[in-house]
Design an enzyme around this catalytic site. Structure first.
Site, PDB file in Angstrom:
ATOM      1  N   PRO A  25       0.832  -1.209   0.000  1.00 50.69           N
ATOM      2  CA  PRO A  25       0.000   0.000   0.000  1.00 50.69           C
ATOM      3  C   PRO A  25       0.865   1.257   0.000  1.00 50.69           C
ATOM      4  O   PRO A  25       1.805   1.363   0.777  1.00 50.69           O
ATOM      5  CB  PRO A  25      -0.752  -0.111   1.335  1.00 50.69           C
ATOM      6  CG  PRO A  25       0.142  -0.933   2.216  1.00 50.69           C
ATOM      7  CD  PRO A  25       0.842  -1.897   1.291  1.00 50.69           C
ATOM      8  N   ARG A  41      10.111  13.777   8.538  1.00 53.50           N
ATOM      9  CA  ARG A  41      10.767  13.796   7.221  1.00 53.50           C
ATOM     10  C   ARG A  41      11.102  15.243   6.874  1.00 53.50           C
ATOM     11  O   ARG A  41      10.286  15.964   6.304  1.00 53.50           O
ATOM     12  CB  ARG A  41       9.871  13.145   6.173  1.00 53.50           C
ATOM     13  CG  ARG A  41       9.530  11.704   6.539  1.00 53.50           C
ATOM     14  CD  ARG A  41       8.635  11.022   5.529  1.00 53.50           C
ATOM     15  NE  ARG A  41       8.119   9.775   6.079  1.00 53.50           N
ATOM     16  CZ  ARG A  41       6.919   9.265   5.810  1.00 53.50           C
ATOM     17  NH1 ARG A  41       6.110   9.899   4.991  1.00 53.50           N
ATOM     18  NH2 ARG A  41       6.534   8.134   6.353  1.00 53.50           N
ATOM     19  N   HIS A  64       8.448   0.038   7.030  1.00 51.37           N
ATOM     20  CA  HIS A  64       7.769   1.077   6.248  1.00 51.37           C
ATOM     21  C   HIS A  64       8.724   1.675   5.204  1.00 51.37           C
ATOM     22  O   HIS A  64       8.663   2.855   4.882  1.00 51.37           O
ATOM     23  CB  HIS A  64       7.267   2.180   7.187  1.00 51.37           C
ATOM     24  CG  HIS A  64       5.927   2.737   6.826  1.00 51.37           C
ATOM     25  ND1 HIS A  64       4.773   2.370   7.453  1.00 51.37           N
ATOM     26  CD2 HIS A  64       5.556   3.669   5.882  1.00 51.37           C
ATOM     27  CE1 HIS A  64       3.750   3.047   6.936  1.00 51.37           C
ATOM     28  NE2 HIS A  64       4.201   3.828   5.975  1.00 51.37           N
ATOM     29  N   SER A  66      10.365  -3.731   2.381  1.00 49.82           N
ATOM     30  CA  SER A  66      11.332  -2.668   2.675  1.00 49.82           C
ATOM     31  C   SER A  66      12.681  -2.926   2.023  1.00 49.82           C
ATOM     32  O   SER A  66      13.451  -3.787   2.455  1.00 49.82           O
ATOM     33  CB  SER A  66      11.532  -2.460   4.188  1.00 49.82           C
ATOM     34  OG  SER A  66      10.301  -2.070   4.787  1.00 49.82           O
ATOM     35  N   PHE A 104      13.340  -3.922  -1.183  1.00 48.92           N
ATOM     36  CA  PHE A 104      13.469  -4.942  -2.235  1.00 48.92           C
ATOM     37  C   PHE A 104      13.460  -4.266  -3.609  1.00 48.92           C
ATOM     38  O   PHE A 104      12.458  -3.682  -4.008  1.00 48.92           O
ATOM     39  CB  PHE A 104      12.321  -5.968  -2.139  1.00 48.92           C
ATOM     40  CG  PHE A 104      12.419  -6.849  -0.908  1.00 48.92           C
ATOM     41  CD1 PHE A 104      12.893  -8.144  -1.009  1.00 48.92           C
ATOM     42  CD2 PHE A 104      12.033  -6.367   0.342  1.00 48.92           C
ATOM     43  CE1 PHE A 104      12.990  -8.964   0.118  1.00 48.92           C
ATOM     44  CE2 PHE A 104      12.131  -7.169   1.471  1.00 48.92           C
ATOM     45  CZ  PHE A 104      12.610  -8.467   1.364  1.00 48.92           C
ATOM     46  N   ARG A 105      14.584  -4.333  -4.306  1.00 51.58           N
ATOM     47  CA  ARG A 105      14.699  -3.673  -5.615  1.00 51.58           C
ATOM     48  C   ARG A 105      15.136  -4.622  -6.723  1.00 51.58           C
ATOM     49  O   ARG A 105      15.165  -4.238  -7.887  1.00 51.58           O
ATOM     50  CB  ARG A 105      15.759  -2.551  -5.556  1.00 51.58           C
ATOM     51  CG  ARG A 105      15.480  -1.461  -4.571  1.00 51.58           C
ATOM     52  CD  ARG A 105      14.405  -0.506  -5.070  1.00 51.58           C
ATOM     53  NE  ARG A 105      14.222   0.541  -4.093  1.00 51.58           N
ATOM     54  CZ  ARG A 105      13.459   0.422  -2.993  1.00 51.58           C
ATOM     55  NH1 ARG A 105      12.782  -0.696  -2.771  1.00 51.58           N
ATOM     56  NH2 ARG A 105      13.366   1.410  -2.130  1.00 51.58           N
TER      57      ARG A 105
HETATM   58  C1  LIG Z   1       5.220   7.028  -1.058  1.00 54.21           C
HETATM   59  C2  LIG Z   1       4.894   5.946  -0.080  1.00 54.21           C
HETATM   60  C3  LIG Z   1       3.664   5.939   0.564  1.00 54.21           C
HETATM   61  C4  LIG Z   1       3.365   4.925   1.469  1.00 54.21           C
HETATM   62  N1  LIG Z   1       2.124   4.905   2.060  1.00 54.21           N
HETATM   63  C5  LIG Z   1       1.804   3.895   2.899  1.00 54.21           C
HETATM   64  C6  LIG Z   1       0.504   3.812   3.465  1.00 54.21           C
HETATM   65  O1  LIG Z   1      -0.349   4.655   3.208  1.00 54.21           O
HETATM   66  N2  LIG Z   1       0.249   2.778   4.292  1.00 54.21           N
HETATM   67  C7  LIG Z   1       1.178   1.817   4.595  1.00 54.21           C
HETATM   68  O2  LIG Z   1       0.898   0.884   5.343  1.00 54.21           O
HETATM   69  N3  LIG Z   1       2.418   1.878   4.060  1.00 54.21           N
HETATM   70  C8  LIG Z   1       2.747   2.868   3.214  1.00 54.21           C
HETATM   71  N4  LIG Z   1       3.994   2.904   2.658  1.00 54.21           N
HETATM   72  C9  LIG Z   1       4.951   1.847   2.980  1.00 54.21           C
HETATM   73  C10 LIG Z   1       4.839   0.691   1.987  1.00 54.21           C
HETATM   74  O3  LIG Z   1       3.626   0.006   2.159  1.00 54.21           O
HETATM   75  C11 LIG Z   1       5.965  -0.321   2.181  1.00 54.21           C
HETATM   76  O4  LIG Z   1       6.019  -0.750   3.516  1.00 54.21           O
HETATM   77  C12 LIG Z   1       7.327   0.232   1.785  1.00 54.21           C
HETATM   78  O5  LIG Z   1       7.224   1.098   0.697  1.00 54.21           O
HETATM   79  C13 LIG Z   1       8.249  -0.926   1.428  1.00 54.21           C
HETATM   80  O6  LIG Z   1       9.519  -0.492   1.138  1.00 54.21           O
HETATM   81  P1  LIG Z   1      10.077  -0.229  -0.354  1.00 54.21           P
HETATM   82  O7  LIG Z   1       9.435   1.049  -0.809  1.00 54.21           O
HETATM   83  O8  LIG Z   1      11.535  -0.079  -0.135  1.00 54.21           O
HETATM   84  O9  LIG Z   1       9.679  -1.402  -1.213  1.00 54.21           O
HETATM   85  C14 LIG Z   1       4.319   3.910   1.748  1.00 54.21           C
HETATM   86  C15 LIG Z   1       5.544   3.924   1.102  1.00 54.21           C
HETATM   87  C16 LIG Z   1       5.846   4.916   0.172  1.00 54.21           C
HETATM   88  C17 LIG Z   1       7.173   4.877  -0.525  1.00 54.21           C
END
Ligand SMILES: Cc1cc2nc3c(=O)[nH]c(=O)nc-3n(C[C@H](O)[C@H](O)[C@H](O)COP(=O)(O)O)c2cc1C
Length: 412
Positions: free
Chosen positions: A82, A169, A283, A315, A317-318
């Site tokens: 999400p 942030r 996150h 978190s 993973f690329r």
């Molecule tokens: C721009 C952005 C918005 C996000 N918004 C949410 C959110 O609304 N709810 C949530 O549970 N996680 C949110 N996340 C976290 C992602 O669900 C996820 O845990 C995270 O992006 C995983 O890491 P990665 O971006 O390195 O793949 C957000 C992440 C990003 C980058």
């Protein structure tokens, strides 16, 4: 005309395309971490410390990366995480992501804070849809979202539990990228310098529905990204606790997942409350700076609950190789956040599809080179990894502390 994202050979290429297309404030909002970005960096470097131990002369010609999650088989061991602002990166970006996910045969998670209403995503995209829930202090508002998600046909509810308060942030403040948006000379110039985003995304919203809004919010508190949130009902929830999860378990009859777990005891508590799975996540390094990387604590959590519930991880993973490492350490599947966001920012649905194709090709290649035919075969035996630093350092550290205490006592 050929989609430009077909020229992206990896996720880093998509990220670069996204960087050029988006206003800087928006790109950094998506791309960066929090405070000193220690967790954000460690989410990537943690993978470099884990090495592969391939097997050879295995016939891998019939290999598959299929996985079964909650009774449904998916073509790849990943799902889309999400992300609240997907709709700001591309017009109705949530629909673009969900369609790409359906096409690739994987689940898509819609965030509470999305710019497209959940009913519209369900109707226009379909596929395996999960809904992510942020609990507001006024629980009844969140419970109404749960009922809507149920009625709209979402198959899983993901409760995010790692954001008791808003993250710090600082770059968003510097860039003037705050919600509500405030118009400063700096961010207006930033937007004007990115006409493709201005015309393709913002203007399209403005001429169709006006300023983007949080379309899932109940009507009495639905507000535009330029408006001030309406009081405490919409703040982050610092009183969320395990009782809330028990209540959600009663309200939600389908798959219930807890997102943002980094401690094995919390994973066990989630099982006790009736959760069907946990998502080991920091996150994407966006909330608590200094938090461990999920890949570092994944084995402990799998040991604690992996035989009873589904363990997902995200978190950092690329690469397909990162995904294979996560699976080998016991995750049932991996969630992708920024990887597919870069994709939609670069090219909408085609860009998201390109991101997923990159993951599919990379996972396939790594499995073949590892001598592994299926996700079920993957295990820690395919890896070589260091002891987590805190486990090997802890005894020495406590011994030193004891020695210090003894010395001080002797000196007194
Ligand atoms: C721009 C952005 C918005 C996000 N918004 C949410 C959110 O609304 N709810 C949530 O549970 N996680 C949110 N996340 C976290 C992602 O669900 C996820 O845990 C995270 O992006 C995983 O890491 P990665 O971006 O390195 O793949 C957000 C992440 C990003 C980058």
């Amino acid at each position: 005309m050929k989609d430009r994202t077909s020229r992206a050979y990896n996720i880093a290429d998509l990220r670069e395309m996204a960087r050029r297309r988006l206003p800087k404030g928006l790109f950094e909002f998506v791309d960066r971490g929090t405070e000193d970005e220690v967790s954000w960096r460690n989410n990537r470097t943690a993978f470099e410390r884990i090495k592969f131990r391939p097997r050879t002369l295995v016939d891998v010609s019939g290999r598959t990366q299929q996985v079964t999650l909650f009774g449904k088989t998916h073509t790849m061991p990943i799902a889309i995480a999400p992300t609240g602002t997907a709709g700001l990166l591309w017009h109705e970006g949530e629909i673009a992501l969900a369609r790409a996910a359906r096409q690739a045969g994987i689940p898509f998670t819609l965030a509470t804070g999305s710019m497209t209403a959940m009913e519209k995503v369900a109707e226009q995209a379909g596929g395996t849809l999960w809904f992510q829930l942020y609990m507001w202090p006024d629980r009844s508002l969140s419970h109404r979202l749960v009922q809507r998600a149920l009625a709209a046909g979402f198959e899983a509810l993901i409760v995010t539990v790692d954001g008791a308060v808003s993250a710090n942030r600082e770059y968003n403040l510097r860039n003037g990228f705050t919600i509500p948006f405030s118009f400063t000379r700096r961010n207006v110039t930033d937007v004007l310098m990115h006409p493709r985003w201005l015309l393709g995304v913002l203007t399209r919203y403005l001429v169709t529905m006006g300023m983007p809004r949080y379309e899932n919010y109940p009507s009495e508190i639905k507000y535009k990204v330029t408006a001030r949130p309406m009081g405490r009902s919409q703040m982050k929830n610092d009183s969320l606790n395990w009782e809330d999860l028990r209540q959600l378990r009663k309200l939600w009859p389908h798959t219930l997942l807890v997102k943002g777990v980094l401690h094995p005891q919390d994973a066990t508590l989630a099982v006790d409350c009736g959760a069907d799975g946990v998502i080991v996540s920091n996150h994407g390094g966006r909330n608590l700076d200094g938090a461990v990387s999920p890949i570092e604590v994944l084995p402990e959590i799998v040991d604690a609950v992996g035989s009873r519930i589904t363990v997902l991880v995200d978190s950092g993973f690329r690469r397909g190789s990162d995904v294979v490492k996560g699976l080998a350490l016991g995750a049932h599947a991996v969630l992708i956040g920024r990887g597919t966001l870069y994709g939609i920012a670069a090219g909408g649905e085609a860009g998201a599809a390109r991101a997923l194709a990159i993951f599919r090709e990379e996972i396939d290649r790594v499995m073949a080179l590892l001598g592994c035919r299926s996700v079920a075969e993957l295990g820690a035996d395919y890896l070589s990894r260091p002891e987590p630093a805190w486990q090997s350092a802890a005894p020495a550290h406590s011994a030193l502390r004891l020695l210090d205490t003894a010395r001080t006592a002797a000196e007194i």
